[in-house]
Motif scaffolding. Structure first.
Motif, PDB file in Angstrom:
ATOM      1  N   ASN A  69       0.837  -1.202   0.000  1.00 19.06           N
ATOM      2  CA  ASN A  69       0.000   0.000   0.000  1.00 19.06           C
ATOM      3  C   ASN A  69       0.867   1.245   0.000  1.00 19.06           C
ATOM      4  OD1 ASN A  69      -2.408   1.442   0.056  1.00 19.06           O
ATOM      5  ND2 ASN A  69      -2.416   1.559   2.281  1.00 19.06           N
ATOM      6  N   GLN A  70       1.654   1.397  -1.056  1.00 16.63           N
ATOM      7  CA  GLN A  70       2.459   2.600  -1.199  1.00 16.63           C
ATOM      8  C   GLN A  70       1.545   3.829  -1.242  1.00 16.63           C
ATOM      9  OE1 GLN A  70       5.894   2.907  -1.535  1.00 16.63           O
ATOM     10  NE2 GLN A  70       6.160   0.735  -1.086  1.00 16.63           N
ATOM     11  N   LEU A  71       1.935   4.866  -0.512  1.00 11.58           N
ATOM     12  CA  LEU A  71       1.095   6.051  -0.378  1.00 11.58           C
ATOM     13  C   LEU A  71       1.631   7.204  -1.228  1.00 11.58           C
ATOM     14  CD1 LEU A  71       0.460   6.053   3.470  1.00 11.58           C
ATOM     15  CD2 LEU A  71      -0.837   4.915   1.675  1.00 11.58           C
ATOM     16  N   LEU A  72       0.735   8.133  -1.530  1.00 10.11           N
ATOM     17  CA  LEU A  72       1.135   9.292  -2.325  1.00 10.11           C
ATOM     18  C   LEU A  72       2.192  10.114  -1.597  1.00 10.11           C
ATOM     19  CD1 LEU A  72      -2.281  10.433  -3.842  1.00 10.11           C
ATOM     20  CD2 LEU A  72      -0.645   8.745  -4.679  1.00 10.11           C
ATOM     21  N   GLY A  73       2.119  10.153  -0.282  1.00 12.21           N
ATOM     22  CA  GLY A  73       3.146  10.860   0.477  1.00 12.21           C
ATOM     23  C   GLY A  73       4.527  10.270   0.265  1.00 12.21           C
ATOM     24  N   GLN A  74       4.584   8.949   0.068  1.00  7.80           N
ATOM     25  CA  GLN A  74       5.869   8.304  -0.198  1.00  7.80           C
ATOM     26  C   GLN A  74       6.399   8.673  -1.585  1.00  7.80           C
ATOM     27  OE1 GLN A  74       3.911   4.540   1.429  1.00  7.80           O
ATOM     28  NE2 GLN A  74       6.071   4.010   1.555  1.00  7.80           N
ATOM     29  N   VAL A  75       5.491   8.842  -2.548  1.00  3.68           N
ATOM     30  CA  VAL A  75       5.888   9.267  -3.894  1.00  3.68           C
ATOM     31  C   VAL A  75       6.527  10.659  -3.834  1.00  3.68           C
ATOM     32  CG1 VAL A  75       5.105   9.731  -6.248  1.00  3.68           C
ATOM     33  CG2 VAL A  75       4.017   7.918  -4.911  1.00  3.68           C
TER      34      VAL A  75
ATOM     35  N   GLY B 224      10.785  12.324  -4.156  1.00  3.62           N
ATOM     36  CA  GLY B 224      11.246  13.356  -5.076  1.00  3.62           C
ATOM     37  C   GLY B 224      10.431  13.512  -6.343  1.00  3.62           C
ATOM     38  N   PHE B 225       9.282  12.851  -6.405  1.00  2.00           N
ATOM     39  CA  PHE B 225       8.442  12.958  -7.594  1.00  2.00           C
ATOM     40  C   PHE B 225       7.396  14.057  -7.412  1.00  2.00           C
ATOM     41  CE2 PHE B 225      10.258   8.756  -7.665  1.00  2.00           C
ATOM     42  CZ  PHE B 225      10.589   8.571  -9.000  1.00  2.00           C
TER      43      PHE B 225
ATOM     44  N   GLY C 152      -1.986  18.186  -1.461  1.00  2.00           N
ATOM     45  CA  GLY C 152      -1.451  19.281  -0.654  1.00  2.00           C
ATOM     46  C   GLY C 152      -0.948  20.393  -1.555  1.00  2.00           C
ATOM     47  N   ASN C 153       0.327  20.714  -1.446  1.00  3.42           N
ATOM     48  CA  ASN C 153       0.907  21.778  -2.269  1.00  3.42           C
ATOM     49  C   ASN C 153       1.741  21.227  -3.425  1.00  3.42           C
ATOM     50  OD1 ASN C 153       3.055  20.760  -0.862  1.00  3.42           O
ATOM     51  ND2 ASN C 153       3.797  22.732  -0.080  1.00  3.42           N
ATOM     52  N   MET C 154       1.473  19.955  -3.761  1.00  5.45           N
ATOM     53  CA  MET C 154       2.203  19.316  -4.855  1.00  5.45           C
ATOM     54  C   MET C 154       1.237  18.786  -5.909  1.00  5.45           C
ATOM     55  SD  MET C 154       5.484  19.482  -4.197  1.00  5.45           S
ATOM     56  CE  MET C 154       6.241  18.177  -5.185  1.00  5.45           C
ATOM     57  N   VAL C 155       1.762  18.626  -7.134  1.00  9.92           N
ATOM     58  CA  VAL C 155       1.001  18.041  -8.240  1.00  9.92           C
ATOM     59  C   VAL C 155       1.701  16.764  -8.674  1.00  9.92           C
ATOM     60  CG1 VAL C 155       0.237  18.347 -10.629  1.00  9.92           C
ATOM     61  CG2 VAL C 155       0.120  20.268  -9.028  1.00  9.92           C
ATOM     62  N   LEU C 156       0.931  15.680  -8.770  1.00 13.52           N
ATOM     63  CA  LEU C 156       1.445  14.412  -9.275  1.00 13.52           C
ATOM     64  C   LEU C 156       0.732  14.059 -10.565  1.00 13.52           C
ATOM     65  CD1 LEU C 156       1.591  12.201  -6.034  1.00 13.52           C
ATOM     66  CD2 LEU C 156       3.523  13.211  -7.253  1.00 13.52           C
ATOM     67  N   THR C 157       1.480  13.559 -11.534  1.00 18.67           N
ATOM     68  CA  THR C 157       0.905  13.164 -12.815  1.00 18.67           C
ATOM     69  C   THR C 157       0.943  11.651 -12.976  1.00 18.67           C
ATOM     70  OG1 THR C 157       2.993  13.210 -14.035  1.00 18.67           O
ATOM     71  CG2 THR C 157       1.801  15.307 -13.803  1.00 18.67           C
ATOM     72  N   ASP C 158       0.258  11.171 -14.023  1.00 20.99           N
ATOM     73  CA  ASP C 158       0.316   9.740 -14.303  1.00 20.99           C
ATOM     74  C   ASP C 158       1.747   9.296 -14.617  1.00 20.99           C
ATOM     75  OD1 ASP C 158       0.392  11.136 -16.687  1.00 20.99           O
ATOM     76  OD2 ASP C 158      -1.334  10.115 -17.585  1.00 20.99           O
ATOM     77  N   GLN C 159       2.539  10.186 -15.214  1.00 12.25           N
ATOM     78  CA  GLN C 159       3.928   9.847 -15.495  1.00 12.25           C
ATOM     79  C   GLN C 159       4.756   9.733 -14.213  1.00 12.25           C
ATOM     80  OE1 GLN C 159       5.202   8.951 -18.540  1.00 12.25           O
ATOM     81  NE2 GLN C 159       2.991   8.961 -18.982  1.00 12.25           N
TER      82      GLN C 159
END
Length: 317
Positions: A246-252, A256-257, A294-301
């Motif tokens: 269950n890898q979390l978005l916070g870990q991503v 550094g992503f 939060g204050n970050m944006v994550l993409t599918d890439q």
């Protein structure tokens, strides 16, 4: 943040065996706080000290800075919603009568009671016209538990205690009710203290998690903190399977992503405590290519690159 609940040097002993030992904990106003631990760890005992279903051997339990021992017991419990492991509905009362129990005690008018209960029934996905006149025997386990949640929230309490409320439900019903709790917590100005022995449920729901073992608080932190920085071997071992699956978005983000959010970034939002699987499902269902955490944006890439980094040992490069 303003403290809502404070446990100060709380002990609970049974025949010289400690169910809680020198426990100190602060739960913030408006927080969805999850207590997790193995069976017999003391988490339910801790929960029940808050509404005085269990009285500590020593120490203080305070709500809004007031010692609960000094509050009239009926008044205390009227201010606290309580959801049990089953719906615990009165079998000889209709759904509407069950959901209105606290409102009857508070002297609400018939029309006001009906409006409040009907509103909450709709919020938990039960059509008031179809369900209010039913008897508990006509409900499924998931439906009965939804009515139990309505009853707990009907009087608009600032605090709701939930004691392993979904443990007896099938996985589909459990998932649906987890979504309902998250939605209600977002919509209502309510602090929720939720007990579970299911680590995945804890990680999915919690703003913060308290890990209890042998009557002692082992660690308090966000889902991300618990997974990435376990305080001791017990916490690490207890969440070991979740760390792998269950890898979390916070870990991503911690790896550094992603990129900092800019003013023009709007759209789908998720929390650091949600999983990569939830992100993938959200992007797939929406047809979008990015989410805001939060204050970050994550993409599918970012998601693809992070998964690739795990295969290569976690090195982004």
């Amino acid at each position: 943040m303003k403290p809502m609940i404070e446990l100060v040097n709380v002990n609970k002993a049974y025949d010289e065996q400690y169910a809680l030992e020198n426990l100190n904990l602060t739960i913030n106003d408006g927080e969805l706080f999850v207590l997790v631990g193995p069976s017999g760890s003391g988490k339910t005992t801790l929960l029940k000290t808050i509404n005085r279903l269990i009285v500590p051997t020593s120490g203080q339990v305070k709500i809004d800075e007031q010692d609960v021992a000094s509050v009239d017991l009926q008044l205390l419990r009227r201010r606290i919603g309580y959801v049990l492991q089953t719906g615990a509905l009165f079998p000889n009362m209709t759904v509407e009568e069950n959901a209105s129990v606290q409102l009857d005690n508070l002297g609400w008018s018939t029309d006001k009671k009906h409006a409040r209960v009907a509103q909450l029934m709709a919020q938990v996905g039960l059509d008031p016209d179809a369900f209010l006149s039913r008897m508990p025997s006509e409900l499924s386990g998931g439906e009965a538990q939804r009515v139990g949640i309505v009853r707990a929230l009907a009087s608009q309490p600032k605090l709701v205690l939930m004691d392993e409320p979904f443990s007896a439900l099938d996985p589909v019903s459990r998932r649906q009710l987890q979504e309902i709790v998250l939605d209600l917590h977002r919509d209502l100005d309510t602090t929720i203290v939720f007990v579970t022995h299911d680590m995945h449920e804890a990680l999915r729901l919690a703003d913060r998690i308290g890990v209890v073992y042998n009557g002692q608080l082992q660690q308090v932190g966000t889902p991300e903190n618990i997974l990435t920085e376990p305080a001791n071997a017990f916490v690490g071992n207890f969440f070991a399977d979740e760390q792998q699956t269950n890898q979390l978005l916070g870990q991503v983000i911690a790896a550094g992503f992603g990129r900092p959010k800019e003013a023009e970034d709007i759209g789908l939002t998720m929390s650091k405590g949600q999983s990569l699987f939830e992100m993938a499902a959200t992007l797939n269902e929406s047809g979008k290519h990015q989410i805001i955490v939060g204050n970050m944006v994550l993409t599918d890439q970012d998601l693809i690159a992070y998964m690739a980094s795990l295969e290569s040992g976690g090195d982004r490069h």
